[in-house]
Motif scaffolding. Structure first.
Motif, PDB file in Angstrom:
ATOM      1  N   LEU A   1       3.226  10.591  -1.603  1.00 35.08           N
ATOM      2  CA  LEU A   1       2.997   9.265  -1.012  1.00 35.08           C
ATOM      3  C   LEU A   1       3.772   8.209  -1.782  1.00 35.08           C
ATOM      4  O   LEU A   1       4.431   7.349  -1.193  1.00 35.08           O
ATOM      5  CB  LEU A   1       1.504   8.942  -1.032  1.00 35.08           C
ATOM      6  CG  LEU A   1       1.118   7.562  -0.524  1.00 35.08           C
ATOM      7  CD1 LEU A   1       1.421   7.448   0.948  1.00 35.08           C
ATOM      8  CD2 LEU A   1      -0.335   7.281  -0.769  1.00 35.08           C
TER       9      LEU A   1
ATOM     10  N   VAL B   1       7.857  10.469   4.799  1.00 34.19           N
ATOM     11  CA  VAL B   1       6.538   9.925   5.162  1.00 34.19           C
ATOM     12  C   VAL B   1       5.723  10.996   5.873  1.00 34.19           C
ATOM     13  O   VAL B   1       4.529  11.181   5.592  1.00 34.19           O
ATOM     14  CB  VAL B   1       6.689   8.667   6.042  1.00 34.19           C
ATOM     15  CG1 VAL B   1       5.340   8.175   6.496  1.00 34.19           C
ATOM     16  CG2 VAL B   1       7.406   7.577   5.283  1.00 34.19           C
TER      17      VAL B   1
ATOM     18  N   ALA C   1       7.657   8.703  -1.180  1.00 34.90           N
ATOM     19  CA  ALA C   1       8.121   8.997   0.184  1.00 34.90           C
ATOM     20  C   ALA C   1       9.409   8.250   0.500  1.00 34.90           C
ATOM     21  O   ALA C   1       9.514   7.060   0.261  1.00 34.90           O
ATOM     22  CB  ALA C   1       7.036   8.623   1.187  1.00 34.90           C
ATOM     23  N   ARG C   2      10.382   8.998   1.011  1.00 29.86           N
ATOM     24  CA  ARG C   2      11.663   8.391   1.368  1.00 29.86           C
ATOM     25  C   ARG C   2      12.011   8.813   2.780  1.00 29.86           C
ATOM     26  O   ARG C   2      11.982   9.990   3.106  1.00 29.86           O
ATOM     27  CB  ARG C   2      12.764   8.909   0.427  1.00 29.86           C
ATOM     28  CG  ARG C   2      12.697   8.392  -0.981  1.00 29.86           C
ATOM     29  CD  ARG C   2      13.608   7.204  -1.164  1.00 29.86           C
ATOM     30  NE  ARG C   2      14.947   7.487  -0.711  1.00 29.86           N
ATOM     31  CZ  ARG C   2      15.977   7.714  -1.529  1.00 29.86           C
ATOM     32  NH1 ARG C   2      15.797   7.715  -2.813  1.00 29.86           N
ATOM     33  NH2 ARG C   2      17.173   7.937  -1.045  1.00 29.86           N
TER      34      ARG C   2
END
Lengths: 120, 155
Positions: free
Chosen positions: B77, B86, B80-81
């Motif tokens: 989380l 996501v 996240a990229r």
């Protein structure tokens, strides 16, 4: 005021509602978005009576040679908000460019709410 | 030896192995990237998200599957990229909800957690696009539930 693309044999008029709908459709397909928020009280009243048009929560400002877009959203709890918004901006920019070929100025996202498990 | 349970260390090793495999093949995933924006960075994004999850897992010192998967969920989380990152973080979050607080997990729990992971990932989008990683997650969950009762050796 419609967006006007001029070339040597005529002009193309694109109404801002068209841009709103393209943005609206790309937004609801984006990951992490659970709803769009009303951008003003007028839309809020409409939506209270169950009228949710696809351009809800999207504001388009047409300038001389580019277009600014404001998007009002509700996201899912548990996603990284900054990354999700970055993804939406990239996606909206790509789709607008792809479908209309216009110059895009700023795309602003206003996160108006978060949906948690208990809201369901 | 027949193993019916996965403990914390095994889960950690499995996640590390999957990261290494993903990192090695990220160019293939990059080439697959056509949706929503064909910019060819899905593999890199997923690999960086996994890297962040693994970094967080390495801080866990207990042999506890639920702690490991929670660390992975938090790490992914935070790091996240991109879209895929996501979605990956949501899959981890759903898996960790499915595992709940169990120290060791068996085939049934893995299957239920996979199902939960895909449900969580689906919940975060108004209009899911089929043919993406979401479809794969859902089908995996359903298949896992189908076969979980006949699985003896989970290794």
């Amino acid at each position: 005021m419609p967006l006007i693309i001029k070339n040597e044999i005529g002009s193309i008029f694109i109404e801002d509602t068209v841009i709103q709908e393209i943005v609206g459709l790309s937004v609801i397909e984006s990951y992490g978005v659970v709803d769009k928020a009303s951008k003003d009280s007028f839309e809020g009243i409409f939506s209270f009576f169950g009228f949710d048009p696809s351009y809800k929560g999207i504001k388009v400002t047409i300038n001389d040679n580019d277009v600014d877009v404001d998007i009002y959203l509700i996201l899912e709890y548990g996603v990284k908000i900054s990354t999700v918004c970055q993804n939406i901006i990239e996606r909206v920019k790509y789709n607008l460019k792809y479908y209309t070929g216009i110059n895009i100025g700023d795309i602003n996202i206003f996160v108006q709410g978060i949906r948690t498990e208990s809201d369901l | 030896m027949i193993n019916t349970l996965i403990d914390g260390w095994k889960l950690k090793a499995a996640l590390e192995a999957s990261y290494n495999y993903l990192d090695k093949n990220k160019e293939i995933v990059n080439a697959l990237n056509v949706f929503p924006v064909p910019d060819g960075d899905t593999g890199t994004n997923m690999s960086l998200t996994m890297r962040s999850a693994i970094n967080n897992i390495e801080k866990v010192t207990e042999n506890d599957a639920s702690k490991i998967i929670q660390a992975a969920s938090q790490g992914s989380l935070m790091g996240a990229r991109g879209n895929s990152g996501v979605i990956l973080s949501q899959l981890f979050r759903g898996f960790s909800i499915g595992v709940n607080d169990k120290k060791e997990i068996d085939a049934q729990i893995v299957a239920l957690a996979m199902k939960k992971a895909s449900e969580t990932a689906y919940k975060a989008v108004m209009k899911p696009t089929e043919g993406t990683i979401l479809t794969i997650a859902r089908e995996c969950g359903e298949y896992a539930l189908e076969i979980c009762n006949s699985v003896k050796d989970i290794n």
